[in-house]
Design a protein around this motif. Structure first.
Motif, PDB file in Angstrom:
ATOM      1  N   VAL A 137     -18.442  18.835 114.728  1.00  0.00           N
ATOM      2  CA  VAL A 137     -19.303  20.132 114.753  1.00  0.00           C
ATOM      3  C   VAL A 137     -19.340  20.880 116.145  1.00  0.00           C
ATOM      4  O   VAL A 137     -19.587  20.244 116.969  1.00  0.00           O
ATOM      5  CB  VAL A 137     -20.805  20.090 114.364  1.00  0.00           C
ATOM      6  CG1 VAL A 137     -21.555  21.377 114.308  1.00  0.00           C
ATOM      7  CG2 VAL A 137     -20.787  18.985 112.822  1.00  0.00           C
ATOM      8  N   ASP A 181     -27.135  18.707 114.640  1.00  0.00           N
ATOM      9  CA  ASP A 181     -25.609  18.986 113.869  1.00  0.00           C
ATOM     10  C   ASP A 181     -25.872  20.067 112.760  1.00  0.00           C
ATOM     11  O   ASP A 181     -25.237  21.007 112.504  1.00  0.00           O
ATOM     12  CB  ASP A 181     -25.154  17.547 113.309  1.00  0.00           C
ATOM     13  CG  ASP A 181     -24.726  16.952 114.357  1.00  0.00           C
ATOM     14  OD1 ASP A 181     -24.647  17.013 115.505  1.00  0.00           O
ATOM     15  OD2 ASP A 181     -24.161  15.671 114.320  1.00  0.00           O
ATOM     16  N   LYS A 188     -24.257  23.723 112.468  1.00  0.00           N
ATOM     17  CA  LYS A 188     -23.445  24.165 111.203  1.00  0.00           C
ATOM     18  C   LYS A 188     -24.052  25.270 110.659  1.00  0.00           C
ATOM     19  O   LYS A 188     -23.426  26.345 110.294  1.00  0.00           O
ATOM     20  CB  LYS A 188     -23.690  23.073 110.172  1.00  0.00           C
ATOM     21  CG  LYS A 188     -22.703  21.831 110.435  1.00  0.00           C
ATOM     22  CD  LYS A 188     -22.967  20.798 109.509  1.00  0.00           C
ATOM     23  CE  LYS A 188     -22.400  19.517 109.938  1.00  0.00           C
ATOM     24  NZ  LYS A 188     -22.771  18.325 108.742  1.00  0.00           N
ATOM     25  N   LYS A 207     -22.920  28.388 113.153  1.00  0.00           N
ATOM     26  CA  LYS A 207     -21.649  28.621 112.798  1.00  0.00           C
ATOM     27  C   LYS A 207     -21.480  29.503 111.591  1.00  0.00           C
ATOM     28  O   LYS A 207     -20.793  30.628 111.666  1.00  0.00           O
ATOM     29  CB  LYS A 207     -20.571  27.316 112.512  1.00  0.00           C
ATOM     30  CG  LYS A 207     -19.237  27.614 112.467  1.00  0.00           C
ATOM     31  CD  LYS A 207     -18.468  26.217 112.772  1.00  0.00           C
ATOM     32  CE  LYS A 207     -17.116  26.553 112.591  1.00  0.00           C
ATOM     33  NZ  LYS A 207     -16.676  27.059 111.240  1.00  0.00           N
TER      34      LYS A 207
END
Length: 431
Positions: A333, A418, A422, A425
């Protein structure tokens, strides 16, 4: 004890800490979510909530000397002692309690500015929370003194001692500099700032708003050399409706609002709330338990202050590890520094000068719209923008139009970071 990248708790221990907080992963009305808005009011420690609620059931007055009233008075006296000695690290001085930390700041600053008859100016910074900044500005107007405002370093997001000293002179009554920024997360070198200010004027009064810093690291008023410092329990795992402020001996007995029958260094007005003190004592015990977890048998014989310092240092290292992971990511990640169209503002390589707060943005998305997108993805963060009176001066001194403020807590872990990365993103890619 650790590297400049921090030292993360084991997954098992981190999860055991998170279980001690209320609604850490879900909201009963809004469902599962990541609460990454702890700078606006931290996750609540269950023991702190229960401690306050339990004592609220009793009608007895804590100023009675027998029965349940006597029992309740213990939490006020012992809580006052622990807040001063354990949280602030004070060896003397007095405690101001109000409904909010902002009120304690106005009370302390006003008392100094109205009692001290010498001096022509007072200094604070453009980076301060409105309660600290505006208290100095207000009392400069009230006492006919010049108000001086230090700009922030737009590269680091902090305040440079050299720059601050350009605003301090022999006629400066008071210097107020926050311990850490509530938007950039930058930690100020209060000890060095106080030392250098006193070289210019040995009689100067030093004030440091520690509301944002208190949940992340140690406060040490003796080592820092300050006369005033405050924190807000609701941003420190505790409850709303109270604020605490340390004042040094030379401030404690100044003429201030007080009951005539009370001693000169007493600042409490009215009947105290035992539950508020009990709640903060539960927070202190929680931090000390973290120290005991890591120290084991070495914890035997240590004072509560020593355990507290160790616990806060462990929290700080955990949070630095989380901060590094958020910025750099992993092989699986990418971190915020490496996601296309994501901007990390006032970023700096040396994370030892940062609390766990990130100011960021995503190109092409307005801050409020972006915060809403995060909400739709189950993440709670907050935008600080020029249109807000709480944020305008601060973002402008940082050279920004605004920022998304992301502020996890030490009880969050690798999986939480994480998941956030994600989602970031996906939002940046328009998914």
């Amino acid at each position: 004890m650790a590297t400049k990248y921090g030292e993360l708790f084991s997954d098992e221990y981190q999860k055991s800490l998170k279980e001690q907080f209320c609604y850490a992963d879900t909201d009963p009305d809004y469902g599962d979510r990541l609460f990454f808005e702890n700078s606006g009011g931290s996750l609540r420690l269950r023991a702190a909530v229960e401690a306050k609620a339990g004592l609220e059931e009793y009608p007895d007055c804590p100023e009675r000397v027998r029965g349940k009233g006597y029992d309740l008075s213990y939490y006020v006296s012992e809580g006052t002692k622990e807040i001063l000695e354990v949280v602030f690290g004070a060896k003397s001085g007095a405690l101001i309690t109000e409904l909010s930390a902002s009120q304690t700041m106005f009370h302390a600053v006003g008392t100094i500015m109205e009692n001290v008859k010498w001096g022509k100016n007072a200094v604070t910074s453009a980076l301060e929370h409105p309660s600290a900044h505006d208290a100095v500005e207000y009392y400069c107007k009230q006492t006919g003194r010049e108000f001086r405002e230090v700009p922030a370093n737009q590269t680091t997001g902090g305040l440079d001692p050299d720059t601050i000293m350009q605003y301090v002179d022999k006629d400066t009554v008071l210097l107020s500099i926050m311990a850490a920024s509530n938007i950039s997360g930058n930690i100020m070198d209060i000890k060095e700032i106080a030392r250098r200010a006193k070289e210019i004027n040995p009689d100067i009064y030093i004030v440091s708003d520690a509301v944002q810093h208190a949940p992340h690291a140690v406060i040490d008023v003796e080592d820092w050399g300050v006369d005033v410092s405050n924190f807000a329990p609701y941003k420190f795992f505790g409850v709303r409706g109270c604020g605490y402020c340390y004042v040094s001996d030379r401030v404690a007995s100044m003429t201030h609002r007080k009951l005539t029958c009370k001693a000169p260094d007493v600042w409490a007005l009215g009947t105290p709330t035992p539950g508020n003190f009990a709640s903060m004592m539960a927070v202190i015990d929680y931090v000390c338990d973290i120290a005991k977890h890591f120290l084991g048998d070495k914890a035997e014989g240590m004072s509560k202050r020593e355990l507290y310092v160790e616990g806060m240092n462990r929290i700080h290292l955990q949070e630095r590890g989380l901060l590094y992971r958020m910025l750099e990511g992993t092989e699986e990640v990418p971190g915020l520094r490496h996601i296309p169209d994501v901007e990390v503002y006032v970023d700096m390589e040396d994370l030892t000068y940062k609390d766990l707060i990130i100011a960021m943005g995503i190109k092409g998305i307005e801050y409020a719209d972006c915060a809403q997108k995060y909400m739709e993805h189950g993440v709670t963060i907050f935008e600080r923008v020029k249109s807000s009176p709480y944020s305008k001066r601060i973002v402008e001194t940082l050279g920004l139009d605004g920022a998304l403020r992301v502020s996890p807590l030490h009880c969050h872990g690798r999986d939480d970071v994480d998941k956030f990365l994600k989602i970031t993103k996906d939002i940046a890619e328009g998914k």
